[in-house]
Every structure is written in C-alpha cells, then in structure tokens.
Design a protein around this motif. Structure first.
Motif, PDB file in Angstrom:
ATOM      1  N   ALA A 357      98.242  68.322 144.967  1.00  7.66           N
ATOM      2  CA  ALA A 357      99.469  69.059 144.643  1.00  7.66           C
ATOM      3  C   ALA A 357     100.302  69.306 145.891  1.00  7.66           C
ATOM      4  O   ALA A 357     101.538  69.192 145.860  1.00  7.66           O
ATOM      5  N   ALA A 358      99.638  69.636 146.997  1.00  9.23           N
ATOM      6  CA  ALA A 358     100.355  69.915 148.244  1.00  9.23           C
ATOM      7  C   ALA A 358     101.141  68.698 148.715  1.00  9.23           C
ATOM      8  O   ALA A 358     102.266  68.839 149.218  1.00  9.23           O
ATOM      9  N   GLY A 359     100.567  67.513 148.573  1.00  8.93           N
ATOM     10  CA  GLY A 359     101.286  66.313 148.968  1.00  8.93           C
ATOM     11  C   GLY A 359     102.578  66.147 148.188  1.00  8.93           C
ATOM     12  O   GLY A 359     103.638  65.825 148.761  1.00  8.93           O
ATOM     13  N   ALA A 360     102.512  66.368 146.866  1.00 14.01           N
ATOM     14  CA  ALA A 360     103.709  66.258 146.041  1.00 14.01           C
ATOM     15  C   ALA A 360     104.716  67.352 146.376  1.00 14.01           C
ATOM     16  O   ALA A 360     105.931  67.111 146.404  1.00 14.01           O
ATOM     17  N   LEU A 361     104.229  68.539 146.638  1.00 19.12           N
ATOM     18  CA  LEU A 361     105.111  69.651 146.992  1.00 19.12           C
ATOM     19  C   LEU A 361     105.840  69.393 148.308  1.00 19.12           C
ATOM     20  O   LEU A 361     107.056  69.613 148.421  1.00 19.12           O
ATOM     21  N   ALA A 362     105.113  68.929 149.314  1.00 22.34           N
ATOM     22  CA  ALA A 362     105.723  68.681 150.620  1.00 22.34           C
ATOM     23  C   ALA A 362     106.804  67.610 150.515  1.00 22.34           C
ATOM     24  O   ALA A 362     107.877  67.729 151.126  1.00 22.34           O
ATOM     25  N   ASP A 363     106.530  66.567 149.731  1.00 25.08           N
ATOM     26  CA  ASP A 363     107.531  65.513 149.556  1.00 25.08           C
ATOM     27  C   ASP A 363     108.779  66.047 148.870  1.00 25.08           C
ATOM     28  O   ASP A 363     109.916  65.723 149.264  1.00 25.08           O
ATOM     29  N   ALA A 364     108.576  66.873 147.837  1.00 30.31           N
ATOM     30  CA  ALA A 364     109.717  67.425 147.108  1.00 30.31           C
ATOM     31  C   ALA A 364     110.552  68.338 148.000  1.00 30.31           C
ATOM     32  O   ALA A 364     111.790  68.283 147.987  1.00 30.31           O
ATOM     33  N   LEU A 365     109.889  69.161 148.786  1.00 30.75           N
ATOM     34  CA  LEU A 365     110.614  70.064 149.684  1.00 30.75           C
ATOM     35  C   LEU A 365     111.361  69.294 150.759  1.00 30.75           C
ATOM     36  O   LEU A 365     112.493  69.635 151.124  1.00 30.75           O
ATOM     37  N   GLN A 366     110.729  68.246 151.256  1.00 33.96           N
ATOM     38  CA  GLN A 366     111.381  67.431 152.288  1.00 33.96           C
ATOM     39  C   GLN A 366     112.640  66.758 151.736  1.00 33.96           C
ATOM     40  O   GLN A 366     113.625  66.568 152.459  1.00 33.96           O
ATOM     41  N   ALA A 367     112.607  66.438 150.444  1.00 35.91           N
ATOM     42  CA  ALA A 367     113.761  65.800 149.815  1.00 35.91           C
ATOM     43  C   ALA A 367     114.818  66.812 149.372  1.00 35.91           C
ATOM     44  O   ALA A 367     115.854  66.418 148.810  1.00 35.91           O
ATOM     45  N   GLY A 368     114.539  68.106 149.603  1.00 33.52           N
ATOM     46  CA  GLY A 368     115.509  69.135 149.252  1.00 33.52           C
ATOM     47  C   GLY A 368     115.517  69.517 147.794  1.00 33.52           C
ATOM     48  O   GLY A 368     116.469  70.148 147.308  1.00 33.52           O
ATOM     49  N   ARG A 369     114.459  69.180 147.073  1.00 37.02           N
ATOM     50  CA  ARG A 369     114.407  69.481 145.648  1.00 37.02           C
ATOM     51  C   ARG A 369     113.845  70.880 145.393  1.00 37.02           C
ATOM     52  O   ARG A 369     113.211  71.472 146.264  1.00 37.02           O
ATOM     53  N   ALA A 370     114.050  71.379 144.183  1.00 38.64           N
ATOM     54  CA  ALA A 370     113.519  72.689 143.791  1.00 38.64           C
ATOM     55  C   ALA A 370     113.491  72.786 142.274  1.00 38.64           C
ATOM     56  O   ALA A 370     114.374  72.256 141.588  1.00 38.64           O
ATOM     57  N   HIS A 371     112.447  73.444 141.766  1.00 32.60           N
ATOM     58  CA  HIS A 371     112.345  73.811 140.350  1.00 32.60           C
ATOM     59  C   HIS A 371     112.288  72.619 139.404  1.00 32.60           C
ATOM     60  O   HIS A 371     112.460  72.793 138.199  1.00 32.60           O
ATOM     61  N   ASP A 372     112.064  71.416 139.923  1.00 32.38           N
ATOM     62  CA  ASP A 372     111.951  70.274 139.020  1.00 32.38           C
ATOM     63  C   ASP A 372     110.477  69.994 138.740  1.00 32.38           C
ATOM     64  O   ASP A 372     109.601  70.768 139.106  1.00 32.38           O
ATOM     65  N   GLU A 373     110.201  68.892 138.082  1.00 31.91           N
ATOM     66  CA  GLU A 373     108.832  68.548 137.707  1.00 31.91           C
ATOM     67  C   GLU A 373     108.218  67.646 138.768  1.00 31.91           C
ATOM     68  O   GLU A 373     108.772  66.602 139.108  1.00 31.91           O
ATOM     69  N   LEU A 374     107.054  68.036 139.266  1.00 41.91           N
ATOM     70  CA  LEU A 374     106.397  67.329 140.366  1.00 41.91           C
ATOM     71  C   LEU A 374     105.578  66.147 139.826  1.00 41.91           C
ATOM     72  O   LEU A 374     104.349  66.148 139.864  1.00 41.91           O
ATOM     73  N   SER A 375     106.266  65.131 139.339  1.00 41.46           N
ATOM     74  CA  SER A 375     105.566  64.005 138.720  1.00 41.46           C
ATOM     75  C   SER A 375     104.650  63.284 139.700  1.00 41.46           C
ATOM     76  O   SER A 375     103.680  62.623 139.291  1.00 41.46           O
ATOM     77  N   ALA A 376     104.917  63.412 140.993  1.00 44.63           N
ATOM     78  CA  ALA A 376     104.070  62.740 141.991  1.00 44.63           C
ATOM     79  C   ALA A 376     102.658  63.316 142.026  1.00 44.63           C
ATOM     80  O   ALA A 376     101.719  62.629 142.446  1.00 44.63           O
TER      81      ALA A 376
END
Length: 557
Positions: A357-376
């Motif tokens: 989960a942390a890997g997907a979260l870090a990628d999403a944060l790095q891309a500037g995303r928020a509150h979406d679905e962490l499909s990764a």
C-alpha cells in the motif's frame, strides 16, 4: 466535511497530513515506515500520522505468535541488529490429534508444509509492535495512542477525507460533561485503515463501497490466549505444538497451540471458528477444558498464569478478501483479511500488505493526486509473493468447514500432495452468524467448574488482561434493537451472548420488578475481541470504540 457528529454545533480542531493511518499494529506501522523510507529515497516530503485506540502502542495487540521474518527482512533490513524484543527461534514442530484421553502425533513427513516453522520465531507481538512503533517514530512518523477513530469523514463527492477521533468526557447517555473534549478531525490526502480484525470503520467502508461484492463471505475465529510461566523442567525453548480434535466435536473447526519462548514462558491458546453451530458452545470453556487433557496438563502444573486475552481472527483468506481500495483510501492487514489461516500466521502478511500500500501511496502523492482510488495497490498485491502464498492456501477455510475428518483429508490432499495447486477452488457460502442452530436442535454442554490452578473463570481472567474502561462513559456495545435479545436470542438460541463472549460482558439477569429476564451489558469487561459483532445471530450488536485508551492493556501478549 464530517458527518453524523455526536454533538451538534460544536467546532472541531483539524490537522492535515498526506497520509492518515488508523491503527498502530504491524500493518499500519509497516505502511508508515515504508512511506517514510520511500520519501527519503525520492527526496519527497510525506507527512504521516498514525492514530491508535490503545493507551499505548501494542496495548491491544494479541497473537500467538510465531512469525515468519521474511516481510520484516524486507521492511527493515538488518533489524536483528537494532535491538528488537527477545525472540526464540523455532526448533521443533508437533501436531497432535486429540481424543478425550489419547493423542496421535502426526509424523514429520505427513506435516503439511504450511505447518512447518523452521526459520521462524516465537515472539510477543505486543512487544514487537511497540518496537516497530519506535522505528516509525525514528523516521518521523507521528503516532498518537489513546485516540480511537470514531467515524469516517467524506468529501461532498463521497471520497474518504479522513477520520474524526472519539469525543471524550461524555456521560452514560452520551451527553457532554464538564470534562467534555470534542474529537479532532484528522484529514489526509489518503487514509489507510489498519484496525485489525473486524475493524468497525473497515466494516462500514466495506458496506458503503460494496467492497465484498465479488468475494466469499468473510470467515472468522476467536482466539483465546494465556501467557504462563512454567517450571524449568517443563520448558522446551522453541517448541511449537498445534492440536486438533478434542474437546471440539467433528463438526466444529478449531484447535489449540502451545509455544515455548523466552525464559520459561509458554503461550497457550485455543481458536474456535465462529461458524460453529451449537449455541451452547463456549469457546472460553472449551479452552479451559482443553488444558486438562492428559497430554497437556502436566506442562502447566506448578506454573503461574501471567496474562489473558482474546481477539477475533479474520480467517477467510484469499477467497474472502474484499476489494482493497476505494476513493481516498485502502484497507491493509487484518482489516482486509490477509491472515494465512493454514499457516496460523498473519504478521508477515500484514507487514507486506502495508508495504505494498505504501508503494502505491508514495507514487500517488508524488504525482500530486489525492482522494482517488489507489489501483496500483491491488495490482502490486497480485504481482507479489503475498498473493502467491495466499493462493496456495485458498482452500483451507472452506475445506475445514466440512468437519475435522473430511477437512483434514482435503487439506492434506491440497497442501501435501498438490502443494497448494489443487485444480479446484472451494468456497464458503454464508457468513458465520448464519451457522448457529436453534437451541432446540442442539445438546447443552456441561462444562466443569474451574479449579483456580489450571482452569479459571472469566472474571479472574479479565483481570489479567489489564482491561480498563471509565465507569461513567457511554456503553460502546450498542444494540440496534434492545428488544431482540429477549425476543429472539434468548428463546430461540438460549442466549448465546453469555457463552461466546470470553469476558463476561453479556449476561441475562432478572428485571428489578421480577417481570422476566433482560440482557445486561457489562461493557467495562470488554477486551475488544469483536466476537459479539461477528457471531450475534441477529446481527443486532454493534461494536464501537470506547473512550480513548480504554480496553485491554497487554504487555507481553
């Protein structure tokens, strides 16, 4: 952006983070640790907050526990040199089938690979979790024990926005006292739910987002454990014993465990699948009776019981895993159900799920995303060794649901002959509470009285759990309909609440006016096992978190 606030018109302080983690168990702490590690590797600035309902990290953590160190090696390479809590290497595996007076030891060649523990360690999971908390704080994770998450906060679009912690200083009726302190809003770009088995917010999220629409009904067990100090001549460091059979009947899944570790310490416990049928069955009394078996009782003689506790176990495995993600967050660890029941292990799976989960979260944060679905996250899970391990044991729970004899044969065929590659997948068809039969169809069970030396009653046991709840705080065990216990549960099922609870929370007592029985809820005894929330045949009981820091206070469980 909160909803359903308990007190109207009050202002709540709010704190914002990149990631809010609910629950400081192995899964939640692994998520936080890996996030900070990835942030350092990528020169990201990721703020992480972990909140924990226990008075301190580890206070509500209970497990056998034998751990596979593989995930810990991945999370914290070199962890053995960083002053972890004492661990005892597994040396000997014994699997026993018990009858009332005899035992049958399974030969080593017939022991399924999932039950072999070479390379594993016997530990106190409460102590290991405290150590993990220290590792997380050293990396800059903010941890706040004593703050239960009371409800989920959503955006106007229905995305998870964070959580609000429980209000404090309420009276028995839920009204503010002079000591009232409103809960705080903890807002995150993403929120991770790591509450452990049958997390009350995880349950609500699964229902709201229909995360279990494509999975089997979840299966649970109750695990009851005692920590003993035994005489040196009875101690065999590294010995791991698992038992099946007596005192349970053939139709009831369950068994016992005995782990020798530390200095003359023995973790002894008993697990009963919550799909049992007879409402007269008491998992607590079955555990006490189990200790009296001729093959076991001698080990306890002259010893001293140190601690007691109980906890539900999410045991459905891969087939019962819900969808792991939803807009704004995800489920990790036993909040989702990553336990490998065939191996009787969930710590390494919880840690790995948090890392994924942390890997997907870090990628999403790095891309500037928020509150979406962490499909990764689910994609990474399916590509990981964790998925492969759970796939190989996917048939275990459904097989054991067919009874001890048939289940053992099926598991042996699946695990020993086919090595987890049986060309069929078995499924569980209904949730645990639907298995309970009416009392009129079942035989009452007479349990022996405790002797206070080897066997004990519930209240003396609860005392050893260190449980503590405020006397005047609201009752955190709620009934959807207060009439159901005496209208349905008592006449149809002989009041099973009084037996499936391992802490004497529920008892039927006479009304003060002598007009009949009523259900009394002794919430101050609750050890937060969640069994009532799972097994109640009418699903009328809802477990909610008590005031911050309430509940058991495990030190070495």
């Amino acid at each position: 952006m909160g909803q359903d606030e308990p007190v109207d018109g009050i202002e709540r302080d709010a704190m914002e983070f990149d990631v809010v983690v609910v629950g400081a168990g192995p899964a939640g702490l692994a998520t936080a640790i890996r996030l900070k590690q990835l942030a350092a590797e990528r020169s990201q600035d990721i703020s992480v907050c972990v909140i924990e309902k226990g008075a301190e990290v580890g206070a509500h953590i209970l497990s056998g526990a034998v751990i596979d160190p593989g995930a810990l090696d991945e999370l914290l390479p070199g962890w053995k040199e960083n002053d972890p809590p004492a661990m005892t290497a597994a040396t000997t595996d014994e699997v026993l089938f018990l009858s009332a007076a005899h035992q049958l030891k399974v030969p080593a060649w017939a022991t399924p690979p999932a039950m072999q523990n070479h390379g594993n360690y016997i530990v106190s999971l409460a102590q290991l979790t405290r150590w993990l908390g220290g590792q997380a704080e050293a990396l800059g994770v903010e941890i706040y024990p004593g703050f239960p998450a009371a409800r989920v906060l959503y955006t106007a679009e229905g995305q998870v926005r964070g959580v609000v912690t429980g209000d404090m200083g309420l009276d028995r009726d839920g009204q503010p006292t002079d000591a009232f302190q409103p809960g705080m809003e903890l807002l995150g770009r993403y929120t991770v739910f790591a509450e452990g088995s049958r997390g009350h917010l995880g349950r609500a999220l699964i229902e709201r987002f229909r995360l279990d629409a494509d999975s089997d009904p979840q299966s649970y067990g109750i695990g009851i454990k005692e920590l003993w100090e035994v005489r040196p001549e009875h101690f065999r460091p590294g010995l791991i014993v698992h038992t099946a059979g007596w005192p349970l009947d053939n139709a009831t899944y369950g068994g016992g465990f005995i782990y020798h570790f530390g200095e003359n310490r023995v973790a002894a416990g008993f697990v009963v699948g919550l799909n049992y049928q007879n409402p007269y069955l008491s998992p607590f009394e079955e555990f006490q009776r189990w200790k009296t078996h001729p093959a076991l009782r001698g080990m306890f003689e002259g010893g001293r019981r140190l601690e007691y506790g109980a906890r539900a176990i999410t045991a459905g495995g891969l087939n019962a895993l819900p969808k792991l993600v939803f807009p704004g967050g995800c489920l990790v660890g036993c909040d989702a159900g990553f336990l490998n029941a065939a191996r009787i292990k969930g710590t390494h799976t919880a840690i790995k799920s948090g890392m994924l989960a942390a890997g997907a979260l870090a990628d999403a944060l790095q891309a500037g995303r928020a509150h979406d679905e962490l499909s990764a996250y689910p994609e990474a899970f399916r590509a990981s060794w964790l998925y492969g391990e759970l796939w190989k044991t996917r048939n275990f729970k459904a097989a054991m649901g067919k009874g001890l004899v048939m289940g053992t044969l099926l598991v042996g065929l699946d695990q020993t002959v086919f090595r987890g590659r049986l060309p069929v997948t078995l499924h569980v068809k209904k949730p645990d509470h639907l298995y309970l039969k009416p009392a009129s169809e079942c035989q009452p069970i007479e349990y022996p009285r405790p002797d206070g030396k080897l066997t004990f009653d519930r209240l003396s046991s609860v005392y050893l759990s260190g449980v503590n709840h405020g006397e005047q705080e609201p009752v955190h065990l709620r009934l959807k309909d207060p009439n159901v216990p005496t209208a349905i549960n008592l006449p149809e099922y002989a009041g099973p609440e009084a037996r499936y609870c391992p802490a004497a929370v529920y008892e039927y007592v006479e009304h003060e006016d002598g007009s009949g029985l009523r259900l009394q809820i002794n919430a101050q005894n609750c050890v937060h096992c969640k069994t009532c929330d799972i097994k109640d045949p009418t699903q009328n009981i809802i477990w909610t978190p008590p005031e911050g820091g309430g509940g058991p206070g495990y030190s070495s469980m």
